[in-house]
Design a protein around this motif. Structure first.
Motif: not given
Length: 216
Positions: A168-173
């Protein structure tokens, strides 16, 4: 009874998994050097947060989990991380295997929230083993793995960060209620916003402008 000893030899990201997975290296020794035909091994992994210190920035990030630092003497309790299982092939004496442990980046899950709060250092983990050993020289028999079998592991925070950045590069959930998500969908459509990032940026900018106006 077959006497197995478990040691964790290290942990690394699975580079080719379909979902985020950590590989925990296990050294398994049969202390009496009896032949082991197979092991149906189960493992419960727990985080032991009281066994490390925290930087001020980490303390701030952990407030949602443990509350104010003044309460940590009573709130810094073990956290459930994961359950995993593997079938260990036949061996005599000692063998080495990798235990695949699936991971989540869902910030609503306590373990993921804990890992995300850490900047450096190591994560103290406790591995609790159970399952069945298939052994025997002249006859085949099945024996349970005693519940007291366990092993400690210090997982570098950098390993978790490497795993999440790979998947999940440079992302969040974020997990949202359906009605809240539908409201956001309608807002995005009404304002012709090209991405979810723009939705949140727009809402934050609107809220900040309203706050500044109210302060005047």
């Amino acid at each position: 009874m077959t006497d197995l000893d478990f040691r964790c030899t290290g942990v690394r990201p699975e580079p080719f998994g379909a979902s985020p997975t950590l590989l925990f290296g296990l050294r398994i020794e049969e202390r009496d050097h009896l032949p082991v035909h197979a092991v149906a091994l189960r493992c419960q992994l727990r985080i032991e947060p009281a066994k490390r210190t925290y930087d001020p920035d980490e303390v701030d990030m952990l407030g949602d989990l443990f509350g104010e630092p003044t309460r940590w003497s009573s709130t810094l309790k073990p956290l459930q991380f994961a359950h995993a299982s593997i079938t260990v092939p036949a061996f005599s004496g000692t063998t080495h295997v990798d235990l695949p442990v699936p991971c989540t980046y869902d910030t609503e899950v306590a373990s993921a929230s804990y890992f995300r709060a850490l900047a450096r250092g190591e994560v103290p983990l406790l591995m609790l083993f159970s399952g069945t050993v298939f052994t025997g020289n002249d006859r085949f028999r099945a024996e349970p793995i005693p519940w007291h079998k366990e092993a400690s592991c210090l997982m570098p925070v950098a390993v978790w960060q490497e795993l999440i950045e790979a998947y999940f590069p440079n992302t969040g959930w974020l997990r949202l209620r359906k009605d809240c998500l539908e409201d956001l969908r309608r807002y995005r459509s009404a304002h012709a916003l090209p991405s979810w990032e723009r939705v949140f940026e727009d809402l934050l900018a609107t809220a900040e402008a309203a706050q500044l106006k109210g302060a005047e």
